[in-house]
Scaffold this motif. Structure first.
Motif, short mmCIF file in Angstrom:
data_model
loop_
_atom_site.label_atom_id
_atom_site.label_comp_id
_atom_site.label_asym_id
_atom_site.label_seq_id
_atom_site.Cartn_x
_atom_site.Cartn_y
_atom_site.Cartn_z
N ILE A 217 -6.30 -17.11 -2.87
CA ILE A 217 -7.74 -16.91 -2.80
C ILE A 217 -8.07 -15.58 -2.11
O ILE A 217 -8.97 -14.85 -2.52
CB ILE A 217 -8.42 -18.09 -2.06
CG1 ILE A 217 -8.22 -19.39 -2.84
CG2 ILE A 217 -9.90 -17.81 -1.87
CD1 ILE A 217 -8.84 -19.41 -4.22
N THR A 218 -7.31 -15.26 -1.06
CA THR A 218 -7.52 -13.98 -0.37
C THR A 218 -7.26 -12.81 -1.31
O THR A 218 -8.03 -11.84 -1.35
CB THR A 218 -6.59 -13.88 0.85
OG1 THR A 218 -6.87 -14.96 1.75
CG2 THR A 218 -6.80 -12.56 1.59
N ALA A 219 -6.18 -12.90 -2.08
CA ALA A 219 -5.87 -11.84 -3.05
C ALA A 219 -6.97 -11.73 -4.10
O ALA A 219 -7.35 -10.62 -4.51
CB ALA A 219 -4.52 -12.12 -3.70
N LEU A 220 -7.50 -12.87 -4.52
CA LEU A 220 -8.57 -12.86 -5.51
C LEU A 220 -9.80 -12.13 -4.98
O LEU A 220 -10.40 -11.31 -5.68
CB LEU A 220 -8.93 -14.30 -5.89
CG LEU A 220 -10.15 -14.48 -6.80
CD1 LEU A 220 -9.90 -13.83 -8.15
CD2 LEU A 220 -10.50 -15.96 -6.95
N PHE A 221 -10.17 -12.42 -3.75
CA PHE A 221 -11.33 -11.76 -3.16
C PHE A 221 -11.10 -10.25 -3.02
O PHE A 221 -12.01 -9.46 -3.22
CB PHE A 221 -11.65 -12.38 -1.79
CG PHE A 221 -12.62 -13.53 -1.86
CD1 PHE A 221 -13.88 -13.43 -1.33
CD2 PHE A 221 -12.25 -14.72 -2.49
CE1 PHE A 221 -14.78 -14.50 -1.40
CE2 PHE A 221 -13.13 -15.80 -2.56
CZ PHE A 221 -14.41 -15.68 -2.02
N GLU A 222 -9.89 -9.86 -2.69
CA GLU A 222 -9.58 -8.43 -2.58
C GLU A 222 -9.67 -7.75 -3.95
O GLU A 222 -10.17 -6.62 -4.06
CB GLU A 222 -8.19 -8.24 -1.99
CG GLU A 222 -8.09 -8.63 -0.52
CD GLU A 222 -6.67 -8.59 0.00
OE1 GLU A 222 -5.74 -8.38 -0.83
OE2 GLU A 222 -6.47 -8.75 1.22
N MET A 223 -9.21 -8.42 -5.00
CA MET A 223 -9.31 -7.87 -6.36
C MET A 223 -10.76 -7.71 -6.77
O MET A 223 -11.16 -6.71 -7.38
CB MET A 223 -8.56 -8.78 -7.33
CG MET A 223 -7.05 -8.78 -7.12
SD MET A 223 -6.23 -10.21 -7.89
CE MET A 223 -6.45 -9.85 -9.63
N ILE A 224 -11.57 -8.71 -6.44
CA ILE A 224 -12.99 -8.66 -6.80
C ILE A 224 -13.70 -7.54 -6.04
O ILE A 224 -14.54 -6.83 -6.60
CB ILE A 224 -13.65 -10.03 -6.53
CG1 ILE A 224 -13.11 -11.07 -7.52
CG2 ILE A 224 -15.18 -9.93 -6.63
CD1 ILE A 224 -13.53 -12.49 -7.22
N GLU A 225 -13.36 -7.37 -4.77
CA GLU A 225 -13.96 -6.28 -3.99
C GLU A 225 -13.62 -4.93 -4.61
O GLU A 225 -14.46 -4.03 -4.68
CB GLU A 225 -13.47 -6.34 -2.55
CG GLU A 225 -14.12 -5.27 -1.66
CD GLU A 225 -13.65 -5.35 -0.22
OE1 GLU A 225 -14.19 -4.60 0.61
OE2 GLU A 225 -12.74 -6.15 0.06
#
Length: 345
Positions: A217-225
Motif C-alpha cells: 500500500i505504501t508503494a502504491l501511494f508513492e506511485m500515485i504521488e
C-alpha cells in the motif's frame, strides 16, 4: 508597423538562407533568390528598414544581415507556410514510434528518445496528469514468498509498476485481501483522494494482514504521488554540444535544463497545439540563444496528456521541424490511445 509584401519576402529569404548556411545574407544573393525585379540598392534599403524595425542586424559594417530573435519570431508566426511533412518523413516517424508502442509504461520517455534520434536535437517531454484521473486497474503479481510486482494503470493511460518486498510471506489469503481492497476501495478512486486519511482507512481494512500488505500500500501511494506531478524527461542532452556554434556555451544550457523546474514552467504555459518558444522571450539569459518547438499530445481529441518537442539554437529549420513535430505528437497520441485500449483488453 505591418510589413509590406516585399519586406516579407526579403525577411523570409534571409531567415531561410541563414538557417541553411549560418552566414550573413547580402543583397546580391537576395536579387537572385527573390526574383523581385529590383536592384541591389533597393534591396539594401529594404534590409536597412528591416534592421531599424528590429528584424535584422548587421554583424559588422561590410557584412550582410542576419535575423534577430524578433526576425525569427516574425518568420515563424507570420511568414512561414504551414506544410505537412513529406511522406518519407511520416513513414520514418511511424516506424520509429513502433518502439514506443512496445513499452507502454515508459511511453513519454521512449518517445523523447525516438524524437531525439530522428531530429538530432535534445528533446523535452512533459506529462500532465489529468485533474479528474482515477485508478483504472491495480494488479498484484507474486514473484516469490516475499516479493511481488505491483502494476498501476490510470484512466488517462499512465502506467507504473514496481517490485515490492513484503513484510511477511505473501500467502494466498493475503493476496485475496489485497485484491478485495483494490477492487472495492481503490479502483475507480480519483488520484487526488489518496491522502493520509484514505491511507488509514485502507490500513484498517487489512486486518491481520497489515504487516505483509503495508509495504504494498505504501508503494502504491508513492506511485500515485509520482503520477500526480508533472514529469519531465530530457533525452539527447549531449546533442546540444554539437548544434550550437562555438560562440555559445552549450554547457551552461545543459546545466540549466537539467534542473528541469524552469523548463517545466515554460512548457506548462504553451497555449497552442504546436508552439515555438523563443528563449529571448523567457527572461532567462542562458536561454536567449535558444528556442523550443513543442507540440501537445493526448490520448484522444479531448484529453491532453503531455507535451513533446526539441530545444536547440534559434537558427533551427522551423519549416521542417514544426510540421514534423506536429505529426509526431499526433501519432504519439494514437500510440497512447492504443495502449489504453490494450490495457482494457
Amino acid at each position: 508597423m505591418e510589413l509590406s509584401p516585399r519586406k516579407k519576402i526579403i525577411l523570409s529569404e534571409i531567415v531561410k538562407a541563414h538557417i541553411a548556411h549560418g552566414e550573413p545574407v547580402g543583397s546580391k544573393f537576395l536579387c537572385e533568390a527573390t526574383n523581385l525585379g529590383i536592384s541591389s540598392a533597393t534591396i539594401r534599403n529594404e534590409m536597412s528598414e528591416l534592421s531599424e524595425m528590429g528584424y535584422l542586424e548587421q554583424p559588422h559594417t561590410s557584412a550582410g544581415r542576419v535575423p534577430t530573435a524578433a526576425g525569427y519570431r516574425m518568420y515563424v508566426t507570420g511568414l512561414l507556410e504551414k506544410n505537412n511533412p513529406s511522406e518519407p518523413i511520416k513513414a520514418s516517424i511511424d516506424k520509429a514510434l513502433e518502439k514506443v508502442a512496445r513499452d507502454p509504461e515508459h511511453i513519454t520517455s521512449t518517445a523523447g528518445q525516438v524524437l531525439s534520434d530522428l531530429t538530432g536535437f535534445t528533446t523535452v517531454a512533459m506529462t500532465i496528469p489529468e485533474a479528474s484521473a482515477f485508478i483504472k486497474r491495480i494488479e498484484l503479481l507474486p514473484m516469490g514468498k516475499r516479493m511481488a510486482l505491483l502494476v498501476l494503470v490510470t484512466s488517462d493511460g499512465i502506467a507504473r509498476s514496481r517490485i515490492c518486498r513484503t513484510g511477511d510471506n505473501l500467502s494466498t489469503s493475503a493476496i485475496r485481501t489485497f485484491d478485495r481492497i483494490a477492487a472495492v476501495d481503490i479502483v475507480g478512486t480519483e488520484l487526488n483522494c489518496f491522502n493520509g486519511v484514505f491511507l488509514q482507512t485502507l490500513v484498517a481494512k487489512m486486518g491481520d494482514f497489515s504487516l505483509v500488505l503495508m509495504p504494498l500500500i505504501t508503494a502504491l501511494f508513492e506511485m500515485i504521488e509520482n503520477v500526480c506531478h508533472s514529469q519531465l524527461d530530457l533525452k539527447g542532452e549531449s546533442n546540444l554540444y554539437s548544434v550550437y556554434n562555438k560562440d555559445i556555451d552549450a554547457r551552461q544550457i545543459v546545466e540549466f535544463i537539467s534542473r528541469r523546474d524552469a523548463i517545466l514552467s515554460i512548457l506548462s504555459e504553451i497555449p497552442d497545439p504546436v508552439s515555438v518558444v523563443f528563449g529571448d522571450d523567457s527572461g532567462i539569459d542562458v536561454l536567449k540563444p535558444s528556442s523550443m518547438v513543442v507540440a501537445k499530445f493526448g490520448s484522444n481529441n479531448k484529453n491532453e496528456v503531455g507535451r513533446i518537442g526539441v530545444i536547440g539554437p534559434t537558427r533551427m529549420a522551423y519549416e521542417d521541424l514544426i510540421p514534423s513535430i506536429s505529426y509526431f505528437a499526433k501519432q504519439l497520441g494514437k500510440v497512447l490511445e492504443q495502449s489504453i485500449r490494450d490495457l482494457d483488453d
